[in-house]
Scaffold this motif. Structure first.
Motif, PDB file in Angstrom:
ATOM      1  N   GLU A 321       0.827  -1.207   0.000  1.00 50.91           N
ATOM      2  CA  GLU A 321       0.000   0.000   0.000  1.00 50.91           C
ATOM      3  C   GLU A 321       0.862   1.259   0.000  1.00 50.91           C
ATOM      4  O   GLU A 321       0.566   2.224  -0.717  1.00 50.91           O
ATOM      5  CB  GLU A 321      -0.923  -0.004   1.223  1.00 50.91           C
ATOM      6  N   VAL A 322       1.942   1.232   0.756  1.00 50.86           N
ATOM      7  CA  VAL A 322       2.837   2.385   0.784  1.00 50.86           C
ATOM      8  C   VAL A 322       3.526   2.547  -0.567  1.00 50.86           C
ATOM      9  O   VAL A 322       3.707   3.663  -1.057  1.00 50.86           O
ATOM     10  CB  VAL A 322       3.866   2.240   1.925  1.00 50.86           C
ATOM     11  N   TYR A 323       3.898   1.420  -1.176  1.00 53.71           N
ATOM     12  CA  TYR A 323       4.493   1.469  -2.511  1.00 53.71           C
ATOM     13  C   TYR A 323       3.513   2.100  -3.498  1.00 53.71           C
ATOM     14  O   TYR A 323       3.894   2.969  -4.294  1.00 53.71           O
ATOM     15  CB  TYR A 323       4.860   0.062  -2.983  1.00 53.71           C
ATOM     16  N   LEU A 324       2.263   1.678  -3.455  1.00 54.91           N
ATOM     17  CA  LEU A 324       1.255   2.231  -4.356  1.00 54.91           C
ATOM     18  C   LEU A 324       1.078   3.723  -4.114  1.00 54.91           C
ATOM     19  O   LEU A 324       0.884   4.497  -5.060  1.00 54.91           O
ATOM     20  CB  LEU A 324      -0.077   1.493  -4.160  1.00 54.91           C
ATOM     21  N   CYS A 325       1.173   4.138  -2.869  1.00 58.76           N
ATOM     22  CA  CYS A 325       1.080   5.567  -2.537  1.00 58.76           C
ATOM     23  C   CYS A 325       2.179   6.337  -3.251  1.00 58.76           C
ATOM     24  O   CYS A 325       1.934   7.388  -3.857  1.00 58.76           O
ATOM     25  CB  CYS A 325       1.179   5.751  -1.022  1.00 58.76           C
ATOM     26  N   GLY A 326       3.401   5.825  -3.197  1.00 56.10           N
ATOM     27  CA  GLY A 326       4.511   6.501  -3.879  1.00 56.10           C
ATOM     28  C   GLY A 326       4.342   6.506  -5.379  1.00 56.10           C
ATOM     29  O   GLY A 326       4.627   7.505  -6.044  1.00 56.10           O
ATOM     30  N   LEU A 327       3.881   5.378  -5.942  1.00 57.53           N
ATOM     31  CA  LEU A 327       3.724   5.276  -7.390  1.00 57.53           C
ATOM     32  C   LEU A 327       2.653   6.232  -7.900  1.00 57.53           C
ATOM     33  O   LEU A 327       2.787   6.835  -8.971  1.00 57.53           O
ATOM     34  CB  LEU A 327       3.360   3.837  -7.759  1.00 57.53           C
ATOM     35  N   LEU A 328       1.569   6.384  -7.139  1.00 59.71           N
ATOM     36  CA  LEU A 328       0.464   7.243  -7.565  1.00 59.71           C
ATOM     37  C   LEU A 328       0.705   8.719  -7.263  1.00 59.71           C
ATOM     38  O   LEU A 328       0.002   9.576  -7.803  1.00 59.71           O
ATOM     39  CB  LEU A 328      -0.830   6.802  -6.884  1.00 59.71           C
ATOM     40  N   SER A 329       1.719   9.020  -6.437  1.00 63.60           N
ATOM     41  CA  SER A 329       1.904  10.402  -5.982  1.00 63.60           C
ATOM     42  C   SER A 329       2.282  11.354  -7.102  1.00 63.60           C
ATOM     43  O   SER A 329       2.126  12.570  -6.967  1.00 63.60           O
ATOM     44  CB  SER A 329       2.971  10.444  -4.881  1.00 63.60           C
ATOM     45  N   GLN A 330       2.805  10.825  -8.223  1.00 59.86           N
ATOM     46  CA  GLN A 330       3.151  11.667  -9.365  1.00 59.86           C
ATOM     47  C   GLN A 330       2.450  11.211 -10.637  1.00 59.86           C
ATOM     48  O   GLN A 330       2.882  11.542 -11.735  1.00 59.86           O
ATOM     49  CB  GLN A 330       4.665  11.650  -9.593  1.00 59.86           C
ATOM     50  N   GLU A 337      -3.561  14.651 -16.109  1.00 61.45           N
ATOM     51  CA  GLU A 337      -4.801  15.081 -15.464  1.00 61.45           C
ATOM     52  C   GLU A 337      -4.552  15.231 -13.973  1.00 61.45           C
ATOM     53  O   GLU A 337      -3.587  14.685 -13.440  1.00 61.45           O
ATOM     54  CB  GLU A 337      -5.928  14.077 -15.713  1.00 61.45           C
ATOM     55  N   PRO A 338      -5.409  15.983 -13.275  1.00 59.21           N
ATOM     56  CA  PRO A 338      -5.189  16.212 -11.839  1.00 59.21           C
ATOM     57  C   PRO A 338      -5.198  14.905 -11.047  1.00 59.21           C
ATOM     58  O   PRO A 338      -5.858  13.935 -11.420  1.00 59.21           O
ATOM     59  CB  PRO A 338      -6.378  17.100 -11.440  1.00 59.21           C
ATOM     60  N   LEU A 339      -4.458  14.912  -9.943  1.00 55.24           N
ATOM     61  CA  LEU A 339      -4.353  13.703  -9.131  1.00 55.24           C
ATOM     62  C   LEU A 339      -5.690  13.265  -8.560  1.00 55.24           C
ATOM     63  O   LEU A 339      -5.972  12.063  -8.478  1.00 55.24           O
ATOM     64  CB  LEU A 339      -3.354  13.943  -7.988  1.00 55.24           C
ATOM     65  N   ASN A 340      -6.519  14.227  -8.165  1.00 52.16           N
ATOM     66  CA  ASN A 340      -7.806  13.821  -7.575  1.00 52.16           C
ATOM     67  C   ASN A 340      -8.672  13.080  -8.584  1.00 52.16           C
ATOM     68  O   ASN A 340      -9.383  12.120  -8.236  1.00 52.16           O
ATOM     69  CB  ASN A 340      -8.548  15.024  -6.999  1.00 52.16           C
ATOM     70  N   ALA A 341      -8.586  13.464  -9.855  1.00 51.79           N
ATOM     71  CA  ALA A 341      -9.335  12.744 -10.894  1.00 51.79           C
ATOM     72  C   ALA A 341      -8.738  11.358 -11.132  1.00 51.79           C
ATOM     73  O   ALA A 341      -9.454  10.370 -11.287  1.00 51.79           O
ATOM     74  CB  ALA A 341      -9.342  13.549 -12.186  1.00 51.79           C
ATOM     75  N   ALA A 342      -7.407  11.279 -11.156  1.00 50.91           N
ATOM     76  CA  ALA A 342      -6.750   9.988 -11.391  1.00 50.91           C
ATOM     77  C   ALA A 342      -7.047   9.002 -10.279  1.00 50.91           C
ATOM     78  O   ALA A 342      -7.288   7.810 -10.528  1.00 50.91           O
ATOM     79  CB  ALA A 342      -5.248  10.197 -11.524  1.00 50.91           C
ATOM     80  N   GLU A 350      -8.058   5.163   1.963  1.00 46.98           N
ATOM     81  CA  GLU A 350      -8.098   6.541   2.451  1.00 46.98           C
ATOM     82  C   GLU A 350      -6.717   6.996   2.899  1.00 46.98           C
ATOM     83  O   GLU A 350      -6.378   8.187   2.782  1.00 46.98           O
ATOM     84  CB  GLU A 350      -9.096   6.660   3.603  1.00 46.98           C
ATOM     85  N   ARG A 351      -5.900   6.061   3.399  1.00 50.02           N
ATOM     86  CA  ARG A 351      -4.537   6.423   3.831  1.00 50.02           C
ATOM     87  C   ARG A 351      -3.716   6.937   2.655  1.00 50.02           C
ATOM     88  O   ARG A 351      -2.933   7.873   2.793  1.00 50.02           O
ATOM     89  CB  ARG A 351      -3.862   5.202   4.468  1.00 50.02           C
ATOM     90  N   VAL A 352      -3.910   6.323   1.488  1.00 52.11           N
ATOM     91  CA  VAL A 352      -3.164   6.734   0.298  1.00 52.11           C
ATOM     92  C   VAL A 352      -3.661   8.090  -0.206  1.00 52.11           C
ATOM     93  O   VAL A 352      -2.864   8.997  -0.470  1.00 52.11           O
ATOM     94  CB  VAL A 352      -3.279   5.670  -0.806  1.00 52.11           C
ATOM     95  N   ILE A 356      -1.575  11.767  -0.421  1.00 55.27           N
ATOM     96  CA  ILE A 356      -1.292  12.405  -1.712  1.00 55.27           C
ATOM     97  C   ILE A 356      -2.052  13.718  -1.883  1.00 55.27           C
ATOM     98  O   ILE A 356      -1.487  14.728  -2.322  1.00 55.27           O
ATOM     99  CB  ILE A 356      -1.633  11.439  -2.864  1.00 55.27           C
ATOM    100  N   LEU A 357      -3.316  13.712  -1.539  1.00 58.36           N
ATOM    101  CA  LEU A 357      -4.159  14.880  -1.815  1.00 58.36           C
ATOM    102  C   LEU A 357      -4.213  15.886  -0.667  1.00 58.36           C
ATOM    103  O   LEU A 357      -4.277  17.094  -0.904  1.00 58.36           O
ATOM    104  CB  LEU A 357      -5.580  14.418  -2.156  1.00 58.36           C
ATOM    105  N   ASP A 358      -4.186  15.388   0.577  1.00 60.68           N
ATOM    106  CA  ASP A 358      -4.377  16.274   1.731  1.00 60.68           C
ATOM    107  C   ASP A 358      -3.125  16.440   2.582  1.00 60.68           C
ATOM    108  O   ASP A 358      -3.148  17.183   3.566  1.00 60.68           O
ATOM    109  CB  ASP A 358      -5.518  15.744   2.616  1.00 60.68           C
ATOM    110  N   HIS A 359      -2.072  15.703   2.251  1.00 59.67           N
ATOM    111  CA  HIS A 359      -0.830  15.756   3.033  1.00 59.67           C
ATOM    112  C   HIS A 359      -1.102  15.480   4.505  1.00 59.67           C
ATOM    113  O   HIS A 359      -0.633  16.184   5.404  1.00 59.67           O
ATOM    114  CB  HIS A 359      -0.135  17.106   2.860  1.00 59.67           C
TER     115      HIS A 359
END
Length: 417
Positions: A321-330, A337-342, A350-352, A356-359
């Motif tokens: 899950e943490v790996y996916l967070c890093g992969l999706l962060s950019q 397209e904006p991250l919130n749409a992606a 929700e943790r991811v 990414i979106l709310d820091h």
């Protein structure tokens, strides 16, 4: 816990890319507090122990003149490459240290400000130069490149010659065309950093497709009956393909009752036979643009680093899950397209999304640290360690493990369908 030498320095990094657009080296920025001396031989030994024989070339950019002087005094021919900046060579004592280090077989890299070059007296001490071009030099390089592409006879055109020399390293190259001129036409050893914005700008009118090499590697792995773990690893190293797989696994057409929130979950539910069929559908549209490979690699390294920053006792599901967070962060860079749409296109924890979106949330320390390490601002690492109560030595070890294990994985051969 007693403070060790890796707990006495703060690190950052920049990637060095070769002509194949593969990771040729890592520029490791080393920050130290000059009020607390660092044992240079011990640090060199610790870095050597942390760096595998198959790892990219390691170039140390030591930000403390005192520590740099000690490294030059104690380094050996087996030590990493060490950068010496032109501004420090104005000190006769430092210049003499560089000369003696060269005589002992140390591999030194000269570095200077835009337009500077090493003096004739010291040029022979350096294996190669790390050069920053001035605006005028960059324009000259672009003109030469344009002349070559247009097939213009040099004898009939302006006498502009390229300032880019073979075998050198060029930094801060912001243009894709100039980068291609450095690597492909002038045979530079490498470029430090990558013109990510300019490369991605070229795709503003079209979608970036998954890499052909990754699809071939995956299909080869499935045909060879490789483990699910290995297939998951390959898939997770191709950001666009991993993102599309998550969307595909959650598509209405599959009719799954529950959402797929990880690559591993998708592989277990869909099975490798269905994955192979889906991959073959992607293959005709795949891209072989090598200029995208450094972009992919940078995204994957951030994700891998976040994974390494976790405590050793954390479970595999949390690591994924943490790996996916890093992969999706950019991912917005790749998708345009904006991250919130992606992130809204398939179930994400929700943790991811919070990180990414709310820091906010439990993954923020890892995301902020991994991001801060991608620069020469080594002081930011210390600040974040204090802020998030992270151990500086463990952060440095996680970074070295990640960078040491970063290497290209070519496909075995051509895919025959």
């Amino acid at each position: 816990m007693a403070k060790t030498v890796l707990g006495s320095v703060s690190l950052g990094y920049q990637l060095l890319w070769n002509q194949l657009r593969q990771l040729g080296g890592v520029q490791l920025f080393v920050g130290a507090d000059d009020t607390a001396p660092v044992d240079a031989p011990h640090l060199l030994s610790a870095l050597d122990e942390s760096w595998s024989g198959q790892a990219p070339t390691l170039l140390l950019s030591v930000q403390s003149p005192r520590l740099l002087a000690d490294m030059l005094d104690h380094g050996t021919a087996d030590s990493p490459w060490i950068e010496v900046h032109e501004s420090l060579l104005r000190d006769p004592a430092m210049a003499q240290r560089a000369h003696r280090a060269h005589q002992r077989g140390m591999k030194l890299i000269w570095r200077g400000e835009p337009g500077q070059r090493p003096s004739a007296a010291l040029a022979s001490c350096f294996l190669r130069n790390m050069v920053a071009l001035t605006a005028e030099e960059a324009l000259a390089g672009l003109r030469v490149s344009l002349r070559k592409h247009n097939g213009t006879d040099a004898s009939q055109s302006s006498k502009v010659t390229s300032p880019v020399l073979a075998g050198q390293i060029y930094e801060a190259v912001a243009s894709r065309v100039l980068t291609e001129h450095c690597l492909d036409e002038q045979k530079a050893w490498g470029v430090a950093g990558w013109p990510m914005e300019d490369v991605l700008h070229g795709y503003r009118q079209q979608r970036i497709q998954p890499g052909h090499r990754a699809i071939v590697r995956l299909t080869e792995a499935i045909d060879a009956d490789d483990s699910v773990e290995h297939i998951e690893l390959i898939l997770s190293e191709e950001p666009i393909l991993a993102y599309r797989f998550m969307r595909y696994a959650n598509s209405a057409g599959l009719g799954l009752r529950t959402g797929i929130d990880s690559i591993r979950h998708g592989l277990m539910v869909l099975g490798l036979s269905q994955l192979r069929s889906w991959l073959l559908e992607q293959l005709p549209h795949a891209t072989s643009d090598l200029n995208l490979q450094p972009v992919r690699t940078a995204l994957v390294l951030r994700a891998r680093l976040m994974e390494q920053l976790l405590d050793a006792g954390d479970g595999n599901d949390l690591r994924r899950e943490v790996y996916l967070c890093g992969l999706l962060s950019q991912m917005d860079l790749m998708l345009g397209e904006p991250l919130n749409a992606a992130l809204a296109r398939f179930p994400v924890s929700e943790r991811v999304t919070s990180a990414i979106l709310d820091h906010s949330g439990p993954y923020v320390p890892y995301l902020e640290m991994a991001t801060a390490l991608e620069s020469a601002n080594t002081q930011a690492t210390r600040v974040l360690c204090d802020l998030h109560r992270m151990n500086l030595e463990e952060v440095n070890r996680a970074l070295l493990r990640t960078l040491s294990n970063a290497r290209p994985h070519p496909a075995k051969g051509l895919l025959l369908v």
